[in-house]
Design a protein around this motif. Sequence first.
Motif, PDB file in Angstrom:
ATOM      1  N   GLN A 197      15.364  48.423  57.377  1.00  0.00           N
ATOM      2  CA  GLN A 197      16.212  47.311  56.987  1.00  0.00           C
ATOM      3  C   GLN A 197      15.406  46.018  56.949  1.00  0.00           C
ATOM      4  O   GLN A 197      14.780  45.630  57.938  1.00  0.00           O
ATOM      5  CB  GLN A 197      17.368  47.154  57.988  1.00  0.00           C
ATOM      6  CG  GLN A 197      18.365  46.065  57.624  1.00  0.00           C
ATOM      7  CD  GLN A 197      19.148  46.410  56.363  1.00  0.00           C
ATOM      8  OE1 GLN A 197      19.516  47.553  56.152  1.00  0.00           O
ATOM      9  NE2 GLN A 197      19.389  45.403  55.526  1.00  0.00           N
ATOM     10  N   ALA A 198      15.386  45.362  55.804  1.00  0.00           N
ATOM     11  CA  ALA A 198      14.684  44.082  55.686  1.00  0.00           C
ATOM     12  C   ALA A 198      15.418  43.028  56.508  1.00  0.00           C
ATOM     13  O   ALA A 198      16.648  43.004  56.574  1.00  0.00           O
ATOM     14  CB  ALA A 198      14.600  43.658  54.221  1.00  0.00           C
TER      15      ALA A 198
ATOM     16  N   TYR B  90       9.605  41.994  45.981  1.00  0.00           N
ATOM     17  CA  TYR B  90       9.250  40.657  46.442  1.00  0.00           C
ATOM     18  C   TYR B  90       7.859  40.336  45.922  1.00  0.00           C
ATOM     19  O   TYR B  90       7.084  41.236  45.574  1.00  0.00           O
ATOM     20  CB  TYR B  90       9.320  40.529  47.973  1.00  0.00           C
ATOM     21  CG  TYR B  90       8.378  41.415  48.756  1.00  0.00           C
ATOM     22  CD1 TYR B  90       7.073  41.004  49.055  1.00  0.00           C
ATOM     23  CD2 TYR B  90       8.802  42.654  49.231  1.00  0.00           C
ATOM     24  CE1 TYR B  90       6.222  41.808  49.778  1.00  0.00           C
ATOM     25  CE2 TYR B  90       7.955  43.462  49.958  1.00  0.00           C
ATOM     26  CZ  TYR B  90       6.671  43.036  50.240  1.00  0.00           C
ATOM     27  OH  TYR B  90       5.821  43.844  50.968  1.00  0.00           O
ATOM     28  N   LYS B  91       7.545  39.042  45.835  1.00  0.00           N
ATOM     29  CA  LYS B  91       6.277  38.606  45.258  1.00  0.00           C
ATOM     30  C   LYS B  91       5.513  37.768  46.272  1.00  0.00           C
ATOM     31  O   LYS B  91       6.086  36.898  46.929  1.00  0.00           O
ATOM     32  CB  LYS B  91       6.522  37.798  43.983  1.00  0.00           C
ATOM     33  CG  LYS B  91       5.236  37.315  43.311  1.00  0.00           C
ATOM     34  CD  LYS B  91       5.519  36.641  41.968  1.00  0.00           C
ATOM     35  CE  LYS B  91       6.139  35.287  42.142  1.00  0.00           C
ATOM     36  NZ  LYS B  91       6.269  34.548  40.863  1.00  0.00           N
TER      37      LYS B  91
ATOM     38  N   LEU C  12       5.642  33.737  49.711  1.00  0.00           N
ATOM     39  CA  LEU C  12       6.425  34.951  49.469  1.00  0.00           C
ATOM     40  C   LEU C  12       7.765  34.551  48.881  1.00  0.00           C
ATOM     41  O   LEU C  12       8.414  33.616  49.371  1.00  0.00           O
ATOM     42  CB  LEU C  12       6.623  35.736  50.763  1.00  0.00           C
ATOM     43  CG  LEU C  12       7.454  37.025  50.660  1.00  0.00           C
ATOM     44  CD1 LEU C  12       6.888  38.096  51.586  1.00  0.00           C
ATOM     45  CD2 LEU C  12       8.931  36.793  51.013  1.00  0.00           C
ATOM     46  N   SER C  13       8.177  35.220  47.833  1.00  0.00           N
ATOM     47  CA  SER C  13       9.479  34.938  47.217  1.00  0.00           C
ATOM     48  C   SER C  13      10.213  36.247  46.978  1.00  0.00           C
ATOM     49  O   SER C  13       9.596  37.272  46.663  1.00  0.00           O
ATOM     50  CB  SER C  13       9.313  34.169  45.903  1.00  0.00           C
ATOM     51  OG  SER C  13       8.495  34.880  44.997  1.00  0.00           O
TER      52      SER C  13
ATOM     53  N   ARG D 237       6.550  48.216  57.172  1.00  0.00           N
ATOM     54  CA  ARG D 237       5.249  47.746  57.632  1.00  0.00           C
ATOM     55  C   ARG D 237       4.870  46.393  57.040  1.00  0.00           C
ATOM     56  O   ARG D 237       3.824  45.841  57.375  1.00  0.00           O
ATOM     57  CB  ARG D 237       4.168  48.766  57.265  1.00  0.00           C
ATOM     58  CG  ARG D 237       4.334  50.113  57.973  1.00  0.00           C
ATOM     59  CD  ARG D 237       3.191  51.045  57.617  1.00  0.00           C
ATOM     60  NE  ARG D 237       3.333  52.335  58.272  1.00  0.00           N
ATOM     61  CZ  ARG D 237       2.473  53.343  58.120  1.00  0.00           C
ATOM     62  NH1 ARG D 237       1.422  53.198  57.334  1.00  0.00           N
ATOM     63  NH2 ARG D 237       2.676  54.490  58.757  1.00  0.00           N
ATOM     64  N   SER D 238       5.696  45.871  56.157  1.00  0.00           N
ATOM     65  CA  SER D 238       5.401  44.582  55.520  1.00  0.00           C
ATOM     66  C   SER D 238       5.835  43.449  56.445  1.00  0.00           C
ATOM     67  O   SER D 238       6.986  43.395  56.878  1.00  0.00           O
ATOM     68  CB  SER D 238       6.128  44.462  54.185  1.00  0.00           C
ATOM     69  OG  SER D 238       5.722  45.490  53.300  1.00  0.00           O
TER      70      SER D 238
END
Length: 222
Positions: A14-15, A41-42, A72-73, A117-118
């Motif tokens: 879950q983000a 996401y960028k 980050l967007s 893992r991000s």
Amino acid sequence: MTTPIAAAGQAVAQARLEIVRPRIADERQRRIPLRFNPTDYKVSKSNTFAEIGIPGLETPPLQYVRGGSEELSLEALVDTSDTLEDVRERYVDRLRSLMTPDSREHAPPIVRFVWGRSVFTGVVAKLDITYQLFLPDGVPLRAKLDLGLKEYRSAAAQAQDPPRSSPTVEKSYQVRAGDTLTSIAAALYRRPDAWRELARANGITDPREVRPGRILTVPRLR
């Protein structure tokens, strides 16, 4: 190695956003979940260069000035159509509070975007909210969030980085206002005492006479 098929049978990560500073002991207050994971996401980063004006050259040489913050967007969707709660109270207000200076830090909180893992640590620099679904009385049930984070790294952490300027490669440097040979040597070599190498390579007899705009040859150290 985990295959996509095997991963499909595992729990979905879950983000979420987590408040890193100020420190919050209660994990429920520290974590800000997103209702749905983003589709993408960028991450972007830019550098700043200065053009060195040399008469007669069609294309001016570039002088590296500094690096820019990584950004980050992402777009996220939050929705309360199943419970008919006000989506602002359930999700949006907590995200908006991340842009308000904290009384202890005198600055907005430092947060961490976590998804599997991000991990990206920064501050919320942008939040656009578009409400899309409403109850008859105007209470919003769905919102699309356009979220932007700017990287945060403390000065102490950056001081531990290895030098970005190689002392083994010859290059040039344009003197800026306030520069001295000592400060230039400290920045390029991480050795203030190497100012003598700069003076010798550029025929400088008086190290105090270094005018802004001058192009110095920066020799490699042996």
